[in-house]
Design a protein around this motif. Structure first.
Motif, PDB file in Angstrom:
ATOM      1  N   ASP A   1       0.847  -1.185   0.000  1.00  0.00           N
ATOM      2  CA  ASP A   1       0.000   0.000   0.000  1.00  0.00           C
ATOM      3  C   ASP A   1       0.890   1.246   0.000  1.00  0.00           C
ATOM      4  OD1 ASP A   1       0.933  -0.295   2.614  1.00  0.00           O
ATOM      5  OD2 ASP A   1      -0.845   0.605   3.480  1.00  0.00           O
ATOM      6  N   ALA A   2       0.269   2.416   0.178  1.00  0.00           N
ATOM      7  CA  ALA A   2       0.997   3.674   0.016  1.00  0.00           C
ATOM      8  C   ALA A   2       1.694   4.145   1.281  1.00  0.00           C
ATOM      9  CB  ALA A   2       0.043   4.762  -0.475  1.00  0.00           C
ATOM     10  N   THR A   3       1.281   3.644   2.449  1.00  0.00           N
ATOM     11  CA  THR A   3       1.854   4.138   3.700  1.00  0.00           C
ATOM     12  C   THR A   3       2.137   2.968   4.633  1.00  0.00           C
ATOM     13  OG1 THR A   3      -0.326   4.437   4.706  1.00  0.00           O
ATOM     14  CG2 THR A   3       0.626   6.325   3.529  1.00  0.00           C
ATOM     15  N   GLY A   4       2.833   3.265   5.721  1.00  0.00           N
ATOM     16  CA  GLY A   4       3.067   2.238   6.732  1.00  0.00           C
ATOM     17  C   GLY A   4       4.526   1.948   6.972  1.00  0.00           C
ATOM     18  N   GLY A   5       5.398   2.406   6.058  1.00  0.00           N
ATOM     19  CA  GLY A   5       6.823   2.216   6.291  1.00  0.00           C
ATOM     20  C   GLY A   5       7.355   0.930   5.693  1.00  0.00           C
TER      21      GLY A   5
END
Length: 526
Positions: free
Chosen positions: A285-289
């Motif tokens: 996905d686009a975020t979360g590291g």
């Protein structure tokens, strides 16, 4: 807490990755006499019937206090025979081996165990790649941000076997897909399965991987569903609301974390009679590291699987519970698949297709023709997903090498065709030839090799009427790419190819010119 896995050595892992580690021990101040032993057993994934293989066992004392004595026990399974061990077992009783030894604080001892594989049955090896020969069998691509592509790594401590494995990092920067695609199609008989050894640690329910299959040489890909896995299947769901790259519907996937390397097995029964390619698709996905990612080692396609499991158990306090990998008493299980390479009759690995007088001429031969009943000619065009029977040839059923030809007159200019021959033997066995490709453009593209069999060198004569650039690849019997070479763009090419350092055996040369592909066999002798 220790009884529930939340003991002194337990690890909470990373947030949202599900990589927690259970432990059942208490602090030494609570029980100074306790022991904590870690046992790891490893061995090859492919067990060639009739060969010797070596298992490696390590037993480690995870505490600073001595563990005396420790008993290591290994009962060899059916299909194996004990050859030797270093150090030698304290006792050998049939297939039961036992070592008794002392372990100092934080000490590790290693045991090497050699056995012979003598299984009464064996899997048929359709495809196998441990990646030790490099990247030749696979293509890595990415979409989205382009970060974290599949990369061939060299690190024996991180590989499941050998030194090399593929790895794609789990990076969340804009969302992405990372693909590892098999280059060469594999003909799938009934009873075939896909097997792969891998480990993963990703953001659970957001990032992970799936398996996809193509029957049209990579034009379209189909998701391999969860119900096809018989072992080590998808362990979670990635909702499309979390990660749009997973697709328009929620999909089961490998997400979160595995307990180290695991073996996954999936049935390929829906593809019997077809040629397929597989790919491993990782999404984020686009975020979360950034988390760890997905590591892929051995990849196999076998029919009629024969698996041998071997367990080693180290006892620090006999009578206490036995834990997987680490605990008071610990065990480790390694799994391998018994194989025997089916050496097809030479003709059945030497199908050639060429354009002659506005038709496609197929030629093949069979050195074990006496067992054959009939040869079926199968074809599909570039716009078709499945093979169709075009005709058949009755077997001569004579001893010795028999040559066959078949002319396909139902062809259209501009189409690319893929051919194979299916032989049905008198014992009910069904075998397929290699694939032969031809683009029907009324210009003949042919390849000749001489001498064949060859010893020190071979000359490859290539008739290339289009003048396109020509390259060729050398494959061994298991489909591993030995080398890729450029031959020029002349209309009549003679390539002198030294064979130094190439082991004797049966090989295949695939020659490419534009969209034309010709496959021919090469026998290398001593």
């Amino acid at each position: 807490f220790a009884k529930r896995g939340l003991g002194f050595s337990a690890q909470s892992g990373s947030n949202a990755v599900n990589d927690e580690v259970e432990a059942y021990n208490v602090p030494l101040t609570c029980d100074p006499n306790q022991k904590n032993i870690r046992t790891v057993k490893s061995g090859p994934t492919l067990l060639q019937n009739g060969n010797n293989i070596t298992y490696n066992i390590t037993v480690s004392n995870k505490y600073a206090t001595a563990a005396n004595p420790v008993i290591l026990r290994d009962t060899l399974p059916a299909g194996t025979n004990f050859i030797s061990a270093n150090p030698a077992p304290t006792t050998v009783n049939g297939n039961k081996l036992e070592w008794t030894f002392n372990l100092n604080g934080n000490e590790t001892k290693t045991f090497n165990l050699t056995v012979s594989i003598n299984s009464p049955s064996a899997s048929t090896n359709l495809f196998s790649d441990d990646h030790e020969d490099g990247t030749g069998g696979w293509t890595a691509t990415t979409t989205g941000s382009g970060l974290g592509p599949w990369t061939l790594m060299t690190n024996a401590s991180e590989a499941n076997s050998g030194n090399k494995y593929w790895f794609t990092e789990n990076i969340d920067l804009g969302g992405q897909e990372s693909f590892l695609t098999q280059n060469t199609p594999v003909a799938i008989p009934a009873g075939a399965s896909l097997i792969f050894i891998h480990k993963y640690a990703t953001e659970a329910a957001y990032d992970g991987g799936v398996i996809e299959i193509s029957t049209d040489n990579g034009l379209t890909w189909t998701y391999l569903p969860a119900n096809k896995f018989t072992k080590g299947g998808y362990n979670g769901i990635i909702p499309t609301a979390n990660t749009p790259q997973i697709g328009p519907a929620n999909l089961a996937a490998f997400t979160g974390a595995s307990p180290g390397y695991i073996t996954s097995i999936a049935l390929l029964d829906n593809y019997a009679g077809m040629s397929i390619r597989i790919r491993f698709r990782m999404v984020s996905d686009a975020t979360g590291g950034s988390v760890f990612g997905w590591s892929l080692d051995d990849v196999l396609m076998l029919s009629n699987i024969v698996e041998i499991k071997n367990k080693a158990t180290a006892f620090a306090i006999p009578g206490e519970p036995v834990y997987d990998t680490e605990g008071t008493n610990s065990q480790s299980i390694t799994s391998g698949f018994v194989t025997q390479t089916v050496v097809l009759p030479l003709g059945l690995s030497n199908l050639k297709a060429s354009v002659v007088n506005s038709n496609v001429l197929l030629s093949f031969s069979n050195e074990n023709d006496a067992n054959a009943v009939k040869y079926f000619i199968e074809r599909k065009s570039s716009s078709e997903n499945v093979f169709t029977d075009m005709g058949s040839v009755n077997a001569k059923q004579l001893i010795g090498k028999q040559d066959y030809t078949y002319t396909d007159t139902k062809v259209n200019t501009g189409n690319q065709y893929t051919y194979r021959v299916r032989v049905e033997n008198s014992n009910g066995q069904i075998l397929y030839t290699n694939l032969a490709f031809v683009r029907f453009n009324l210009k003949e593209f042919n390849v000749y090799t001489y001498p064949n069999p060859a010893k020190d060198n071979v000359t490859i004569n290539i008739k290339n009427p289009t003048g396109n650039k020509v390259s060729y690849k050398l494959f061994d019997l298991l489909g591993k790419n030995i080398g890729t070479y450029y031959a020029g763009n002349a209309k009549d090419i003679n390539v002198f190819m030294p064979l130094n350092g190439i082991a004797p055996g049966l090989y295949f040369i695939e020659v490419y010119s534009g969209e034309n592909v010709v496959t021919t066999k090469l026998i290398i002798t001593n």
